[in-house]
Design a protein around this motif. Sequence first.
Motif, PDB file in Angstrom:
ATOM      1  N   ARG A   6       0.861  -1.184   0.000  1.00 25.17           N
ATOM      2  CA  ARG A   6       0.000   0.000   0.000  1.00 25.17           C
ATOM      3  C   ARG A   6       0.887   1.221   0.000  1.00 25.17           C
ATOM      4  NH1 ARG A   6      -4.968  -1.154   4.113  1.00 25.17           N
ATOM      5  NH2 ARG A   6      -5.576  -3.139   3.241  1.00 25.17           N
ATOM      6  N   ARG A   7       0.368   2.306  -0.509  1.00 24.57           N
ATOM      7  CA  ARG A   7       1.131   3.542  -0.600  1.00 24.57           C
ATOM      8  C   ARG A   7       0.476   4.635   0.244  1.00 24.57           C
ATOM      9  NH1 ARG A   7       4.339   2.463  -4.810  1.00 24.57           N
ATOM     10  NH2 ARG A   7       3.600   0.992  -6.349  1.00 24.57           N
ATOM     11  N   PHE A   8       1.325   5.492   0.783  1.00 21.21           N
ATOM     12  CA  PHE A   8       0.865   6.709   1.428  1.00 21.21           C
ATOM     13  C   PHE A   8       1.878   7.797   1.113  1.00 21.21           C
ATOM     14  CE2 PHE A   8       3.869   5.096   4.378  1.00 21.21           C
ATOM     15  CZ  PHE A   8       4.232   6.085   5.266  1.00 21.21           C
ATOM     16  N   SER A   9       1.628   9.009   1.535  1.00 24.34           N
ATOM     17  CA  SER A   9       2.471  10.134   1.117  1.00 24.34           C
ATOM     18  C   SER A   9       3.940   9.956   1.472  1.00 24.34           C
ATOM     19  CB  SER A   9       1.949  11.429   1.730  1.00 24.34           C
ATOM     20  OG  SER A   9       1.988  11.349   3.140  1.00 24.34           O
ATOM     21  N   LEU A  15       2.493  -4.237   6.157  1.00 25.49           N
ATOM     22  CA  LEU A  15       2.655  -4.605   7.551  1.00 25.49           C
ATOM     23  C   LEU A  15       1.548  -5.547   8.001  1.00 25.49           C
ATOM     24  CD1 LEU A  15       3.486  -1.057   8.929  1.00 25.49           C
ATOM     25  CD2 LEU A  15       5.080  -2.916   8.485  1.00 25.49           C
ATOM     26  N   GLY A  16       1.943  -6.689   8.510  1.00 25.25           N
ATOM     27  CA  GLY A  16       0.983  -7.659   9.028  1.00 25.25           C
ATOM     28  C   GLY A  16       1.231  -7.891  10.497  1.00 25.25           C
ATOM     29  N   LEU A  17       0.160  -8.191  11.218  1.00 27.21           N
ATOM     30  CA  LEU A  17       0.245  -8.383  12.657  1.00 27.21           C
ATOM     31  C   LEU A  17      -0.646  -9.538  13.071  1.00 27.21           C
ATOM     32  CD1 LEU A  17       1.498  -6.952  15.171  1.00 27.21           C
ATOM     33  CD2 LEU A  17      -0.615  -5.651  15.318  1.00 27.21           C
ATOM     34  N   GLN A  18      -0.097 -10.442  13.873  1.00 27.75           N
ATOM     35  CA  GLN A  18      -0.902 -11.486  14.485  1.00 27.75           C
ATOM     36  C   GLN A  18      -1.199 -11.019  15.898  1.00 27.75           C
ATOM     37  OE1 GLN A  18       1.094 -15.161  15.355  1.00 27.75           O
ATOM     38  NE2 GLN A  18      -0.758 -16.140  16.076  1.00 27.75           N
ATOM     39  N   VAL A  19      -2.466 -11.013  16.269  1.00 28.27           N
ATOM     40  CA  VAL A  19      -2.870 -10.578  17.599  1.00 28.27           C
ATOM     41  C   VAL A  19      -3.754 -11.662  18.209  1.00 28.27           C
ATOM     42  CG1 VAL A  19      -3.926  -8.731  18.965  1.00 28.27           C
ATOM     43  CG2 VAL A  19      -2.915  -8.195  16.756  1.00 28.27           C
ATOM     44  N   VAL A  20      -3.468 -12.008  19.453  1.00 28.07           N
ATOM     45  CA  VAL A  20      -4.271 -12.988  20.179  1.00 28.07           C
ATOM     46  C   VAL A  20      -4.619 -12.388  21.529  1.00 28.07           C
ATOM     47  CG1 VAL A  20      -4.350 -15.325  21.150  1.00 28.07           C
ATOM     48  CG2 VAL A  20      -3.009 -14.885  19.082  1.00 28.07           C
ATOM     49  N   TRP A  21      -5.887 -12.479  21.916  1.00 29.02           N
ATOM     50  CA  TRP A  21      -6.286 -12.018  23.239  1.00 29.02           C
ATOM     51  C   TRP A  21      -7.395 -12.910  23.788  1.00 29.02           C
ATOM     52  CZ3 TRP A  21      -7.680  -9.410  18.815  1.00 29.02           C
ATOM     53  CH2 TRP A  21      -9.021  -9.076  18.631  1.00 29.02           C
ATOM     54  N   CYS A  22      -7.586 -12.839  25.116  1.00 27.67           N
ATOM     55  CA  CYS A  22      -8.503 -13.748  25.808  1.00 27.67           C
ATOM     56  C   CYS A  22      -9.450 -12.973  26.716  1.00 27.67           C
ATOM     57  CB  CYS A  22      -7.721 -14.716  26.693  1.00 27.67           C
ATOM     58  SG  CYS A  22      -6.484 -15.669  25.844  1.00 27.67           S
ATOM     59  N   PRO A  23     -10.612 -13.571  27.003  1.00 28.60           N
ATOM     60  CA  PRO A  23     -11.489 -12.976  28.013  1.00 28.60           C
ATOM     61  C   PRO A  23     -10.838 -13.047  29.395  1.00 28.60           C
ATOM     62  CG  PRO A  23     -12.687 -14.574  26.682  1.00 28.60           C
ATOM     63  CD  PRO A  23     -11.233 -14.722  26.358  1.00 28.60           C
ATOM     64  N   LYS A  24     -11.260 -12.162  30.265  1.00 33.31           N
ATOM     65  CA  LYS A  24     -10.766 -12.160  31.645  1.00 33.31           C
ATOM     66  C   LYS A  24     -10.969 -13.539  32.252  1.00 33.31           C
ATOM     67  CE  LYS A  24      -9.522  -9.366  35.120  1.00 33.31           C
ATOM     68  NZ  LYS A  24      -8.287  -8.628  35.119  1.00 33.31           N
ATOM     69  N   TYR A  25      -9.985 -14.005  32.972  1.00 29.31           N
ATOM     70  CA  TYR A  25      -9.983 -15.329  33.612  1.00 29.31           C
ATOM     71  C   TYR A  25     -10.089 -16.470  32.603  1.00 29.31           C
ATOM     72  CZ  TYR A  25     -11.400 -12.171  37.366  1.00 29.31           C
ATOM     73  OH  TYR A  25     -11.494 -11.113  38.231  1.00 29.31           O
ATOM     74  N   GLY A  50      -9.312   1.227   8.016  1.00 27.42           N
ATOM     75  CA  GLY A  50      -8.628   0.977   6.748  1.00 27.42           C
ATOM     76  C   GLY A  50      -7.669  -0.193   6.826  1.00 27.42           C
ATOM     77  N   TRP A  51      -7.873  -1.073   7.807  1.00 34.08           N
ATOM     78  CA  TRP A  51      -7.039  -2.260   7.977  1.00 34.08           C
ATOM     79  C   TRP A  51      -7.700  -3.433   7.264  1.00 34.08           C
ATOM     80  CZ3 TRP A  51      -7.019  -1.404  13.953  1.00 34.08           C
ATOM     81  CH2 TRP A  51      -6.232  -0.284  14.264  1.00 34.08           C
ATOM     82  N   HIS A  69      -2.099  -3.666   8.690  1.00 31.07           N
ATOM     83  CA  HIS A  69      -2.392  -2.336   9.221  1.00 31.07           C
ATOM     84  C   HIS A  69      -1.466  -1.285   8.628  1.00 31.07           C
ATOM     85  CE1 HIS A  69       1.109  -2.273  12.006  1.00 31.07           C
ATOM     86  NE2 HIS A  69       0.976  -3.583  11.909  1.00 31.07           N
ATOM     87  N   ASP A  70      -1.746  -0.028   8.932  1.00 29.31           N
ATOM     88  CA  ASP A  70      -0.957   1.082   8.404  1.00 29.31           C
ATOM     89  C   ASP A  70       0.290   1.324   9.266  1.00 29.31           C
ATOM     90  OD1 ASP A  70      -1.631   3.612  10.350  1.00 29.31           O
ATOM     91  OD2 ASP A  70      -3.310   2.212  10.188  1.00 29.31           O
ATOM     92  N   PRO A  71       1.294   2.005   8.730  1.00 33.19           N
ATOM     93  CA  PRO A  71       2.546   2.191   9.462  1.00 33.19           C
ATOM     94  C   PRO A  71       2.450   3.133  10.665  1.00 33.19           C
ATOM     95  CG  PRO A  71       2.649   3.293   7.337  1.00 33.19           C
ATOM     96  CD  PRO A  71       1.368   2.521   7.366  1.00 33.19           C
ATOM     97  N   LYS A  72       1.395   3.912  10.756  1.00 36.80           N
ATOM     98  CA  LYS A  72       1.261   4.824  11.884  1.00 36.80           C
ATOM     99  C   LYS A  72       0.639   4.142  13.105  1.00 36.80           C
ATOM    100  CE  LYS A  72       1.165   8.955   9.098  1.00 36.80           C
ATOM    101  NZ  LYS A  72       0.507  10.186   8.747  1.00 36.80           N
ATOM    102  N   SER A  73       0.151   2.927  12.951  1.00 34.06           N
ATOM    103  CA  SER A  73      -0.510   2.208  14.039  1.00 34.06           C
ATOM    104  C   SER A  73       0.434   1.160  14.635  1.00 34.06           C
ATOM    105  CB  SER A  73      -1.767   1.516  13.524  1.00 34.06           C
ATOM    106  OG  SER A  73      -2.669   2.456  12.989  1.00 34.06           O
ATOM    107  N   SER A  74       0.759   1.327  15.904  1.00 29.26           N
ATOM    108  CA  SER A  74       1.625   0.362  16.587  1.00 29.26           C
ATOM    109  C   SER A  74       0.839  -0.906  16.921  1.00 29.26           C
ATOM    110  CB  SER A  74       2.161   0.975  17.880  1.00 29.26           C
ATOM    111  OG  SER A  74       1.094   1.173  18.800  1.00 29.26           O
ATOM    112  N   ALA A  75       1.554  -1.944  17.280  1.00 28.14           N
ATOM    113  CA  ALA A  75       0.905  -3.208  17.660  1.00 28.14           C
ATOM    114  C   ALA A  75      -0.031  -2.994  18.848  1.00 28.14           C
ATOM    115  CB  ALA A  75       1.962  -4.252  17.989  1.00 28.14           C
ATOM    116  N   SER A  76       0.405  -2.222  19.839  1.00 29.90           N
ATOM    117  CA  SER A  76      -0.443  -1.987  21.009  1.00 29.90           C
ATOM    118  C   SER A  76      -1.694  -1.196  20.630  1.00 29.90           C
ATOM    119  CB  SER A  76       0.326  -1.270  22.115  1.00 29.90           C
ATOM    120  OG  SER A  76       0.748   0.002  21.685  1.00 29.90           O
ATOM    121  N   TYR A  77      -1.553  -0.245  19.730  1.00 28.91           N
ATOM    122  CA  TYR A  77      -2.705   0.533  19.282  1.00 28.91           C
ATOM    123  C   TYR A  77      -3.718  -0.365  18.569  1.00 28.91           C
ATOM    124  CZ  TYR A  77      -5.503   4.077  16.903  1.00 28.91           C
ATOM    125  OH  TYR A  77      -6.551   4.827  16.442  1.00 28.91           O
ATOM    126  N   VAL A  78      -3.235  -1.213  17.680  1.00 24.46           N
ATOM    127  CA  VAL A  78      -4.118  -2.119  16.939  1.00 24.46           C
ATOM    128  C   VAL A  78      -4.860  -3.036  17.909  1.00 24.46           C
ATOM    129  CG1 VAL A  78      -4.195  -4.026  15.290  1.00 24.46           C
ATOM    130  CG2 VAL A  78      -2.758  -2.040  14.814  1.00 24.46           C
TER     131      VAL A  78
END
Length: 146
Positions: A6-9, A15-25, A50-51, A69-78
Amino acid sequence: MTRKVRRFSGGVYDLGLQVVWCPKYRRPVLGGRVAERLDELIRAKAEERGWEIIALEVMTDQVHLFVKHDPKSSASYVANQFKGFTSRVLRAEFPHLKSRMPTLWSSSYFAASVGAVSAATVEKYVNTQWERSGEKEKEKEKEARG
């Protein structure tokens, strides 16, 4: 999968990201209608930002996501965009999620960058830049001339 940049100015990215999360407990609360709605919400948030969702699996006690995702978005932000938005909406729509747990998601998550090339390929590319550009020979000629 073919590489789609993808292009931007300011440049070009993939950029690809694998994210895994779980419910509390790690409670198995993501089944049936909750799982369907969670899938819809994750896709809606990705579209809003736009992801691109490459793969998504909602299990009863965890969520696995592969997103571009875009380059301005960190893993924690995503990760936090998906977790915060889905928690707010799901707890409003499904009261049993509010009464059984203090928060829907555990505060932690797993995130890993996903690339189209291996670390070894990148290392080789970086280590051979002088050879590939012909600059090494020019540098040697310059040193020989003194």
